[in-house]
Design an enzyme around this catalytic site. Structure first.
Site, PDB file in Angstrom:
ATOM      1  CG  ASP A 114       8.988   2.798  99.758  1.00 22.09           C
ATOM      2  OD1 ASP A 114       9.478   1.657  99.876  1.00 22.09           O
ATOM      3  OD2 ASP A 114       9.056   3.455  98.707  1.00 22.09           O
ATOM      4  CG  ASP A 116      13.136   3.358  97.745  1.00 25.27           C
ATOM      5  OD1 ASP A 116      13.230   2.116  97.725  1.00 25.27           O
ATOM      6  OD2 ASP A 116      12.088   3.971  97.470  1.00 25.27           O
TER       7      ASP A 116
END
Length: 536
Positions: A114, A116
């Protein structure tokens, strides 16, 4: 400092958070970082040099947040310099998630990786509809910077504090350090964050290859350290067994320099509790004979291969470090099966003071270590251990002097384009190298201050290795008469300094060392067990 340090004109400074809790977590993150640095492999409209990773945090293992019934996460962050606009960078990160293997799931659920965007310069960006901008709704497919939940997430803030502790949050106008302090004061978690040192498995098994990047090894084994503002302690003190495949080592020359003897020592050490075997083919004792890189490889590579071929699984899977300052030897040893590089010169080679040759040496060692993705042990010394005995005054005392001198090398190794990941670095103050007897005692007695979280300490937070086993300064101490002269002292050979070594091991553990490097594994395992029970 009130904001990110802006790169050259036209470039932007961006903080990116990375997390993984499925599959080979640390390898997933390494693959993602390599793809970040080669954006043209996934976005054909982007130049190959559009993004550079210029710093990384430590790696952490964290408990899942929000959705707690899932595996623990590996979390870290990086700083990049890029000329990409934020929405193009976001597109790149989403492409990397798909390439590495993220499968869409519930919000905050499991993922292979993930990515970000946490900060983009000092900008405030929100692409959501006007009515949603003061909420946590409507985030899917949109770009909100700073990340709207970063101020409540220790697993985001702690990595940022590793790199940019005094940078201000563009909205809250508080530093990353202050925001982390707020979260920690309110925290009540069952599994606190742990700092992680991952180990790559070599030789590399045949696996699927991601497009356009150097193959990433498996990284399923790792060591952990507690996060603390006091003495930083490992979850387990690790024992490094010392295997000198040389005819002229100061402590055990000609003892383990045949293949059968080396294999016997390795097997005995593993069964006695060694966590890693450190194999060296070039003696660092004063006056040691020159050894060519080719001969050094011929000494160490067969030993590594023999360990990896041993019939006992505990032996053939043991972690191995290669004790060398040469990139050719390091690369050959790792490709043969070593998992770690241990360098007494911290990548600058035997030149002292630092020269252009030293700088070139550092760049080549850094390139090899970065490509191989293995931990590196970086030791403080002042040049060739075989000839240089520079005991000159350390500016500010030996503790500050070692912090500064080793810290400068560590910063050069981990920062800037092509730097080694911060989480792969273990530091070693270099007990017995270019230091007086008294200076060695000070370094042992106050070892925890080497990596303490004090202002402007470049070594803050790094795991630490202490290697004092059988060293000559112990012999010098044993020769001294006692205070009232009733005992006259005695001369000792290196092998006779076991009890003296035990005292240094106990001290190292009291001071929070993550690793102790020893010769006599069985005896020192007992010392580690008792000392750990006392000071855990």
């Amino acid at each position: 400092m009130t904001g990110l340090v802006y790169p050259s004109s036209g470039m932007h400074s961006v903080a990116i958070a990375l997390g993984s809790n499925l599959g080979d977590r640390f390898a997933n993150i390494e693959a993602a970082l390599r793809l970040i640095e080669q954006p043209d492999k996934l976005l054909t409209s982007v130049a190959a040099n559009a993004v550079s990773v210029v710093d990384t945090s430590f790696m952490y293992e964290t408990a899942p947040m929000y959705v707690t019934d899932q595996p623990r996460f590996a979390n870290c962050a990086c700083l990049v310099e890029t000329n990409m606009e934020p929405w193009i960078l976001l597109k790149l990160l989403k492409s990397i998630e798909l390439t590495v293997g993220r499968v869409p799931s519930i919000q905050n659920g499991p993922r292979a990786v993930d990515l970000d965007i946490i900060l983009y310069d000092n900008e405030i960006i929100d692409t959501r509809a006007e009515g949603q901008r003061n909420t946590l709704d409507g985030l899917a497919g949109e770009l909100v910077v700073p990340h709207p939940r970063m101020a409540e997430r220790e697993f985001v803030l702690r990595p940022l504090v590793d790199m940019i502790p005094e940078v201000l949050h563009p909205v809250y106008k508080k530093s990353m350090r202050a925001l982390l302090g707020d979260v920690i004061r309110q925290s009540n978690v069952d599994f606190p964050m742990l700092k992680v040192t991952p180990f790559a498995d070599y030789p590399i098994a045949e696996t699927g290859q991601l497009p356009g990047i150097h193959q990433v090894p498996s990284m399923r084994r790792y060591w952990t350290t507690h996060c603390s503002d006091d003495i930083q302690r490992p979850t387990k003190v690790r024992l490094m067994a010392t295997l000198n495949a040389t005819p002229d080592s100061f402590s055990d020359g000609s003892v383990n320099n045949t293949l059968s003897a080396a294999l016997t020592y390795s097997t005995t050490s593993v069964r006695a509790g060694a966590d890693i075997i450190d194999i060296g083919g070039y003696s660092t004792r004063p006056g040691a004979a020159f050894v060519s890189p080719e001969e050094e490889c011929q000494r160490v590579v067969p030993v590594i291969q023999a360990i990896r071929s041993h019939e006992d699984k505990d032996v053939n899977t043991a972690l191995i470090s290669i004790d060398t300052f040469r990139w050719e030897v390091a690369e050959a040893a790792v490709m043969a099966g070593a998992n770690c590089i241990n360098d007494v010169y911290s990548f600058t080679g035997p030149e002292h003071p630092i020269t252009q040759i030293s700088e070139n040496h550092l760049l080549k060692m850094r390139e090899v270590a970065r490509k191989l993705a293995v931990p590196v042990i970086l030791m403080h010394s002042r040049g060739d251990a075989g000839s240089n005995k520079d005991y000159s005054q350390y500016k500010g005392g030996v503790l500050e002097g070692v912090r500064v001198e080793l810290g400068e090398k560590v910063e050069a190794i981990i920062k800037g384009k092509g730097g080694v990941r911060r989480w792969f670095v273990i530091v070693d103050p270099g007990i017995g190298f270019s230091k007086t007897v008294e200076a060695n005692c000070v370094l042992l007695r106050e070892a925890s201050s080497m990596t303490a979280k004090i202002p402007l300490n470049p070594l803050a937070g790094f795991p630490q290795l202490i290697g004092a086993s059988r060293k000559s300064f112990l012999g010098a101490i044993l020769e001294r008469p006692d205070a009232d002269g009733t005992y006259k002292g005695r001369k000792t050979q290196p092998k006779e300094r076991g009890w003296a070594t035990a005292a240094t091991v106990a001290c190292a553990i009291q001071q929070g060392a993550s690793v102790v490097r020893v010769h006599d594994v069985q005896d020192m395992r007992d010392v580690v067990a008792v000392a750990s029970a006392i000071w855990s």
